[in-house]
Design an enzyme around this catalytic site. Structure first.
Site, PDB file in Angstrom:
ATOM      1  N   HIS A 113       0.832  -1.199   0.000  1.00 40.02           N
ATOM      2  CA  HIS A 113       0.000   0.000   0.000  1.00 40.02           C
ATOM      3  C   HIS A 113       0.869   1.252   0.000  1.00 40.02           C
ATOM      4  CE1 HIS A 113      -3.246  -2.712   0.807  1.00 40.02           C
ATOM      5  NE2 HIS A 113      -4.111  -1.731   0.808  1.00 40.02           N
TER       6      HIS A 113
HETATM    7  N1  LIG Z   1     -12.019 -10.476   1.888  1.00 34.81           N
HETATM    8  C1  LIG Z   1     -13.137  -9.739   1.732  1.00 34.81           C
HETATM    9  N2  LIG Z   1     -14.263 -10.315   1.251  1.00 34.81           N
HETATM   10  C2  LIG Z   1     -15.384  -9.570   1.080  1.00 34.81           C
HETATM   11  N3  LIG Z   1     -15.470  -8.264   1.375  1.00 34.81           N
HETATM   12  C3  LIG Z   1     -14.390  -7.660   1.870  1.00 34.81           C
HETATM   13  C4  LIG Z   1     -13.165  -8.351   2.072  1.00 34.81           C
HETATM   14  N4  LIG Z   1     -12.249  -7.470   2.541  1.00 34.81           N
HETATM   15  C5  LIG Z   1     -12.882  -6.287   2.628  1.00 34.81           C
HETATM   16  N5  LIG Z   1     -14.154  -6.388   2.227  1.00 34.81           N
HETATM   17  C6  LIG Z   1     -15.170  -5.330   2.123  1.00 34.81           C
HETATM   18  O1  LIG Z   1     -14.514  -4.163   1.675  1.00 34.81           O
HETATM   19  C7  LIG Z   1     -14.903  -3.063   2.483  1.00 34.81           C
HETATM   20  C8  LIG Z   1     -13.779  -2.057   2.574  1.00 34.81           C
HETATM   21  O2  LIG Z   1     -13.513  -1.550   1.284  1.00 34.81           O
HETATM   22  P1  LIG Z   1     -12.462  -0.395   1.049  1.00 34.81           P
HETATM   23  O3  LIG Z   1     -12.670   0.110  -0.310  1.00 34.81           O
HETATM   24  O4  LIG Z   1     -12.526   0.577   2.176  1.00 34.81           O
HETATM   25  O5  LIG Z   1     -11.095  -1.147   1.063  1.00 34.81           O
HETATM   26  P2  LIG Z   1      -9.968  -1.178   2.184  1.00 34.81           P
HETATM   27  O6  LIG Z   1     -10.278  -2.287   3.121  1.00 34.81           O
HETATM   28  O7  LIG Z   1      -9.770   0.152   2.779  1.00 34.81           O
HETATM   29  O8  LIG Z   1      -8.746  -1.578   1.281  1.00 34.81           O
HETATM   30  P3  LIG Z   1      -7.235  -1.238   1.526  1.00 34.81           P
HETATM   31  O9  LIG Z   1      -6.848  -2.088   2.680  1.00 34.81           O
HETATM   32  O10 LIG Z   1      -6.547  -1.643   0.264  1.00 34.81           O
HETATM   33  O11 LIG Z   1      -7.137   0.233   1.783  1.00 34.81           O
HETATM   34  C9  LIG Z   1     -15.261  -3.674   3.811  1.00 34.81           C
HETATM   35  O12 LIG Z   1     -16.196  -2.890   4.486  1.00 34.81           O
HETATM   36  C10 LIG Z   1     -15.816  -5.048   3.457  1.00 34.81           C
HETATM   37  O13 LIG Z   1     -17.203  -5.021   3.247  1.00 34.81           O
END
Ligand SMILES: Nc1ncnc2c1ncn2[C@@H]1O[C@H](COP(=O)(O)OP(=O)(O)OP(=O)(O)O)[C@@H](O)[C@H]1O
Ligand SMILES: [Mg+2]
Lengths: 226, 207
Positions: free
Chosen positions: A9
């Protein structure tokens, strides 16, 4: 030769890990892909694809990632790539270093991926080969080796040692006093703290045990080319 | 009445408006148990999708869904990019190049989307993710597939809203929120919320 991609990241972290792993593996293509593509934290699908393309010399690519979502991005990019790609769940720093050393030693895709996850170069990973062969001989070959270079078994010498043994059918252990290290693991060798001037014991078993010990002695005699 | 490429494009434009309206809400939810970028991520992706649709609307519903997939994959980032991207890609594959989608096809597309999300993210129901909203939505959509497209989408939206609410007491086991352990309980999952918003929009009622 297998290439590596480090997906993080953080652009800074990806570059740093690639730099660190590259020190041990001058000929391996190690491509960092970090950040969201516009200066922020995140991952960039298109850039990960670019990195995989740049790392692939035709033999395949091993991809390491930091957090879970980077894995999903890496897996999608891997599916798009025409060549062979292994996305491995491994400790980022240690995995990258171990994979780089294994790739430098000429190991094939599965062996480099395995090295990343276990943090050690695979035993008997012959250049482009497919893993251990032969039954280890029962008797060990041992030798005392004086470390004549200043830094002893530090990063670069440790990597050279691991690389020198790649492809041999031998289990090699390096001992300093009470401590011992698997000679397939750069990290374990470094953790011995065997600085210049110390004597280490080298103990090898397996079909190529004698050759393994000979190679370590030769390296040490050359002062690890320091 | 079937669903044409123009209908799918209109639904996605409406989704972009709803995502923009709810951007701050999604950011706030993600700040509570994540890194606060979910609203931003989706807004960027859907805005990019609208620009693509302004240039050209593909001829078939499947083509429009595929355009959504490739655009979201490369512009959303985070976890939501690969997850929604895979969802739209599988939906596109499932409808093929049909010129119009009937209720069965829409329910089938939602099923395929869910399978894609699960294949990509390996989450199960109860892990506090978008899967908690999408799974009941697919069950409801399938049950309503003997009706019209609107019935299917309305049933899916209602079930997704309840599914999203069900994430509040859960402890996250996937994604960034899982690093919080027990502290993730008591918060609505942002991805489940965005899934229910999207489905409600597709059903024709603003979020
Ligand atoms: N392995 C997974 N399977 C299904 N849904 C997931 C998974 N991981 C995360 N999510 C969904 O993604 C959402 C978060 O999306 P977001 O766009 O904020 O990404 P992020 O977690 O911040 O990614 P990053 O870690 O790359 O910044 C969570 O609320 C959840 O619903
Ligand atoms: Mg987030």
């Amino acid at each position: 030769m297998i290439g590596l991609v480090v997906v993080s990241h953080s652009a800074l972290l990806a570059r740093g890990v690639a730099e660190l792993a590259g020190q041990m593996a001058p000929d391996v293509r190690i491509e960092p892909s970090g950040g969201d593509g516009s200066g922020g934290l995140g991952t960039d699908f298109l850039d990960v694809g670019r990195a995989i393309g740049a790392a692939d010399s035709g033999d395949g690519v091993v991809v390491l990632f930091d957090l879970g979502s980077a894995r999903m991005v890496a897996e999608m990019a891997a599916e798009e790539h025409a060549g062979e790609v292994a996305v491995v769940d491994a400790p980022l720093v240690e995995g990258a270093v171990a994979a780089a050393v294994a790739a430098q030693g000429g190991a094939a895709l599965a062996a480099v991926a395995e090295a990343a996850t276990t943090g050690a170069a695979p035993a008997g990973a012959a250049p482009g080969g497919d893993g251990p062969s032969g039954v280890p001989a029962a008797t060990a070959v041992t030798a005392e080796v004086l470390l004549t270079n200043d830094v002893g078994l530090h990063a670069r010498p440790a990597a050279l040692l691991v690389r020198a043994l790649t492809g041999l059918d031998a289990e090699v252990v390096v001992r300093l006093g009470e401590r011992s290290a698997d000679a397939r693991s750069v990290m374990a060798l470094m953790a011995l703290g065997a600085v210049g001037g110390r004597r280490v014991a080298v103990e090898a078993t397996g079909a190529d045990a004698a050759e393994a010990v000979r190679r370590v002695e030769e390296l040490a005699a050359r002062g690890f080319d320091d | 009445m079937g669903c044409t490429a123009a209908d799918v494009a209109d639904a996605l434009r409406a989704a972009a408006r709803v995502v923009a309206e709810h951007r701050d809400e999604l950011v706030r939810l993600d700040r509570e148990i994540g890194d606060g970028d979910h609203g931003e991520n989706l807004n960027r992706g859907f805005a990019a999708l609208v620009s693509k649709l302004d240039e050209n609307v593909p001829a078939s519903p499947g083509g429009v869904l595929r355009l959504a997939a490739t655009t979201l994959i490369s512009t959303v980032g985070g976890a939501a990019g690969p997850l929604y991207g895979t969802a739209f890609l599988r939906a596109a594959t499932s409808v093929g190049d049909a010129a119009e989608l009937d209720a069965e096809a829409v329910a089938g597309a939602l099923s395929a989307a869910l399978e894609g999300v699960v294949a990509r993210g390996k989450a199960e129901v109860g892990d506090k993710t978008m899967v908690d909203a999408l799974t009941p939505a697919v069950v409801a959509a399938r049950a309503a597939a003997s009706g019209g497209v609107r019935d299917v989408l309305t049933a899916a939206a209602e079930a997704a809203e309840m599914g999203a609410e069900s994430t509040v007491p859960l402890v996250a086991r996937k994604g960034r929120a899982s690093y919080l352990g027990e502290r993730s309980a008591g918060h609505l999952d942002p991805g489940a919320r965005s899934t229910s918003l999207l489905l409600r929009t597709f059903a024709g009622g603003a979020g």
